[in-house]
Motif scaffolding. Sequence first.
Motif, mmCIF file in Angstrom:
data_model
loop_
_atom_site.group_PDB
_atom_site.id
_atom_site.type_symbol
_atom_site.label_atom_id
_atom_site.label_comp_id
_atom_site.label_asym_id
_atom_site.label_seq_id
_atom_site.Cartn_x
_atom_site.Cartn_y
_atom_site.Cartn_z
ATOM 1 N N PHE A 144 0.820 -1.210 0.000
ATOM 2 C CA PHE A 144 0.000 0.000 0.000
ATOM 3 C C PHE A 144 0.853 1.260 0.000
ATOM 4 O O PHE A 144 0.474 2.282 -0.581
ATOM 5 N N GLN A 145 2.008 1.202 0.649
ATOM 6 C CA GLN A 145 2.922 2.346 0.595
ATOM 7 C C GLN A 145 3.374 2.607 -0.831
ATOM 8 O O GLN A 145 3.509 3.762 -1.248
ATOM 9 N N SER A 146 3.587 1.537 -1.583
ATOM 10 C CA SER A 146 3.969 1.700 -2.982
ATOM 11 C C SER A 146 2.795 2.184 -3.821
ATOM 12 O O SER A 146 2.961 3.037 -4.701
ATOM 13 N N ILE A 147 1.605 1.655 -3.562
ATOM 14 C CA ILE A 147 0.427 2.071 -4.331
ATOM 15 C C ILE A 147 0.177 3.562 -4.185
ATOM 16 O O ILE A 147 -0.147 4.260 -5.155
ATOM 17 N N PHE A 148 0.374 4.078 -2.978
ATOM 18 C CA PHE A 148 0.110 5.496 -2.723
ATOM 19 C C PHE A 148 1.372 6.360 -2.814
ATOM 20 O O PHE A 148 1.332 7.551 -2.505
ATOM 21 N N PHE A 149 2.486 5.760 -3.212
ATOM 22 C CA PHE A 149 3.736 6.475 -3.446
ATOM 23 C C PHE A 149 4.220 7.246 -2.212
ATOM 24 O O PHE A 149 4.725 8.361 -2.326
ATOM 25 N N VAL A 150 4.101 6.637 -1.057
ATOM 26 C CA VAL A 150 4.564 7.288 0.172
ATOM 27 C C VAL A 150 5.716 6.518 0.812
ATOM 28 O O VAL A 150 6.140 6.852 1.922
ATOM 29 N N PHE A 151 6.247 5.511 0.134
ATOM 30 C CA PHE A 151 7.256 4.661 0.767
ATOM 31 C C PHE A 151 8.553 5.402 1.054
ATOM 32 O O PHE A 151 9.318 5.003 1.920
ATOM 33 N N ASN A 152 8.806 6.500 0.362
ATOM 34 C CA ASN A 152 9.999 7.286 0.663
ATOM 35 C C ASN A 152 9.948 7.884 2.061
ATOM 36 O O ASN A 152 10.996 8.213 2.637
ATOM 37 N N LEU A 153 8.750 8.006 2.613
ATOM 38 C CA LEU A 153 8.585 8.604 3.942
ATOM 39 C C LEU A 153 8.605 7.571 5.058
ATOM 40 O O LEU A 153 8.468 7.940 6.223
ATOM 41 N N VAL A 154 8.797 6.301 4.710
ATOM 42 C CA VAL A 154 8.742 5.222 5.698
ATOM 43 C C VAL A 154 10.135 4.618 5.859
ATOM 44 O O VAL A 154 10.584 3.855 4.997
ATOM 45 N N ALA A 158 14.996 -0.586 -7.756
ATOM 46 C CA ALA A 158 15.389 0.775 -8.133
ATOM 47 C C ALA A 158 14.233 1.763 -8.090
ATOM 48 O O ALA A 158 14.346 2.880 -8.601
ATOM 49 N N SER A 159 13.122 1.382 -7.469
ATOM 50 C CA SER A 159 11.957 2.271 -7.466
ATOM 51 C C SER A 159 12.063 3.390 -6.440
ATOM 52 O O SER A 159 11.164 4.217 -6.357
ATOM 53 N N TRP A 160 13.162 3.444 -5.694
ATOM 54 C CA TRP A 160 13.320 4.557 -4.756
ATOM 55 C C TRP A 160 13.220 5.892 -5.495
ATOM 56 O O TRP A 160 12.719 6.880 -4.944
ATOM 57 N N THR A 161 13.665 5.902 -6.751
ATOM 58 C CA THR A 161 13.596 7.138 -7.522
ATOM 59 C C THR A 161 12.152 7.542 -7.791
ATOM 60 O O THR A 161 11.836 8.735 -7.840
ATOM 61 N N ILE A 162 11.262 6.549 -7.979
ATOM 62 C CA ILE A 162 9.853 6.858 -8.222
ATOM 63 C C ILE A 162 9.238 7.484 -6.982
ATOM 64 O O ILE A 162 8.452 8.431 -7.069
ATOM 65 N N GLY A 163 9.606 6.949 -5.799
ATOM 66 C CA GLY A 163 9.126 7.547 -4.561
ATOM 67 C C GLY A 163 9.556 8.989 -4.409
ATOM 68 O O GLY A 163 8.787 9.845 -3.949
ATOM 69 N N VAL A 164 10.785 9.287 -4.809
ATOM 70 C CA VAL A 164 11.284 10.661 -4.752
ATOM 71 C C VAL A 164 10.577 11.531 -5.781
ATOM 72 O O VAL A 164 10.131 12.654 -5.474
ATOM 73 N N GLU A 165 10.468 11.046 -7.011
ATOM 74 C CA GLU A 165 9.827 11.818 -8.079
ATOM 75 C C GLU A 165 8.401 12.211 -7.716
ATOM 76 O O GLU A 165 7.992 13.360 -7.914
ATOM 77 N N MET A 166 7.631 11.268 -7.197
ATOM 78 C CA MET A 166 6.226 11.551 -6.925
ATOM 79 C C MET A 166 6.060 12.591 -5.817
ATOM 80 O O MET A 166 5.144 13.419 -5.866
ATOM 81 N N HIS A 174 18.487 9.502 6.447
ATOM 82 C CA HIS A 174 19.544 10.316 5.864
ATOM 83 C C HIS A 174 19.882 9.877 4.446
ATOM 84 O O HIS A 174 20.161 10.703 3.573
ATOM 85 N N GLN A 175 19.837 8.593 4.198
ATOM 86 C CA GLN A 175 20.208 8.080 2.882
ATOM 87 C C GLN A 175 19.115 8.258 1.840
ATOM 88 O O GLN A 175 19.409 8.546 0.674
ATOM 89 N N TRP A 176 17.849 8.106 2.235
ATOM 90 C CA TRP A 176 16.784 8.002 1.256
ATOM 91 C C TRP A 176 15.802 9.157 1.214
ATOM 92 O O TRP A 176 15.143 9.353 0.180
ATOM 93 N N LEU A 177 15.619 9.900 2.311
ATOM 94 C CA LEU A 177 14.549 10.900 2.353
ATOM 95 C C LEU A 177 14.718 11.909 1.216
ATOM 96 O O LEU A 177 15.812 12.395 0.950
ATOM 97 N N PHE A 178 13.616 12.245 0.577
ATOM 98 C CA PHE A 178 13.662 13.050 -0.646
ATOM 99 C C PHE A 178 14.247 14.440 -0.449
ATOM 100 O O PHE A 178 14.613 15.105 -1.425
ATOM 101 N N ILE A 179 14.369 14.903 0.789
ATOM 102 C CA ILE A 179 14.981 16.209 1.044
ATOM 103 C C ILE A 179 16.377 16.269 0.440
ATOM 104 O O ILE A 179 16.809 17.316 -0.069
ATOM 105 N N LYS A 180 17.085 15.147 0.483
ATOM 106 C CA LYS A 180 18.447 15.122 -0.053
ATOM 107 C C LYS A 180 18.459 15.352 -1.559
ATOM 108 O O LYS A 180 19.446 15.862 -2.110
ATOM 109 N N ASP A 181 17.383 14.998 -2.240
ATOM 110 C CA ASP A 181 17.348 15.093 -3.692
ATOM 111 C C ASP A 181 16.847 16.441 -4.199
ATOM 112 O O ASP A 181 16.998 16.745 -5.385
ATOM 113 N N LEU A 182 16.263 17.245 -3.332
ATOM 114 C CA LEU A 182 15.682 18.511 -3.782
ATOM 115 C C LEU A 182 16.699 19.457 -4.420
ATOM 116 O O LEU A 182 16.387 20.109 -5.433
ATOM 117 N N PRO A 183 17.936 19.582 -3.893
ATOM 118 C CA PRO A 183 18.895 20.466 -4.585
ATOM 119 C C PRO A 183 19.221 19.996 -5.997
ATOM 120 O O PRO A 183 19.511 20.812 -6.869
#
Length: 397
Positions: free
Chosen positions: A134-144, A154-162, A213-222
């Motif tokens: 369900f985390q993947s269905i709703f694209f919130v797994f980057n926050l978990v 390699a879907s971590w990028t999709i979590g960040v993109e969404m 620290h490794q995955w949270l999308f904040i790191k990708d915003l810059p």
Amino acid sequence: MQPHTSDTQSPVTLPPTARLARSGGRLHFLDALRGIAAAYVVFFHLVYVGGVPAPVWLSGLVAQGSSGVMLFFVVSCFSLFFTMPARLREARPIVSFFTHRFFRIAPLFYAWLAITCVLMVYVYHLPVTTAAVFQSIFFVFNLVPGNQGGIVMASWTIGVEMLFYAIFPLIYFRTHNLVQSASLVLMTLLAYFAMSFVLPLLPLDPETAGSIHQWLFIKDLPVFALGAVCYFLLADRLANEPTAQDRSVGWLLILVAACVFVAHSNGWVGDGIFGGHPYMWPAIWYAALVVGLALNPIRLLVNGLTRFLGTISYSLYLAHGPVINTLRPWYARLALHDTWSTTTTYLIAAAGTMLVSIAIAYVTYRLIEVPFIRLGKVLYARWSGSASATQAPQHPG
């Protein structure tokens, strides 16, 4: 009201001479860069997932292949800034934006999510939790924390993109020029610094803190923000063919990108200046490459092959992981040929992997991506009462 445009279609009218670097409102260099990014990630995973050793002369280049994702992020933000003016002429621009984003990303992702779950349960005998699905269905797994890598390889990028798509309208309406886009880079980099400072102070176990620290999308915003910088550097030039001076500057920036790549790959420049941020130097050399190819789309990098790979890049990105895992026994058999050099083995493995991945990607592009992009346009037209075009774009945005 203007007709609906595809994600690589310009909101401006092209003069008759603007045909070489673009056609039908499409920016060829963006297509090519997506294709390069997808192929680069495949070659990286062939070594670090498939276990195929890279030859010494190619190992340094392949080792940086994971950075291809940063090129996707830079290009993604650039493309969103480029196409948003056309969406603003829609009857309901924000609805149009989110509808297109969802139907562009979700259907293919859901297909691979279902396939991956079946493979994990019945082939690899690995657990799949309902919560993770369900985390993947709703694209919130980057926050978990702990699940931020996603179920699909390699879907971590999709979590960040969404998540970036979710906040993009706010970013767009507050970023209007080069100064503001550069400020956005610095503000998001400061947000990363703040996260790095605060995390050790929180009552979190080391594993959870490390995952955040490794995955949270904040790191990708810059990294995304550098795409906005690229857009505003080029905004006044995109409607016309590059001049001779533009091409000279473009060639210079391509060389700068190459030099920064080599310097970072060899450890001559480190990440310390960015507080240990591992993605900033790659983002910088890719930003230089984006602007450089926009001004001078050299055929070595912008050609029919790279543009075709760009057309199917999303499908290729999601398909290559299962292909590599499936072909691992074949890779092992290739390694048994004692008379073959490491170069020969790697090139054969790379060619076979790309051919299979491209074949699957083209099928999923035609059967899933294109129809659902068209469906999203049709549904938006019905919801908004507009006459949006229903022809699917040649390339996803």
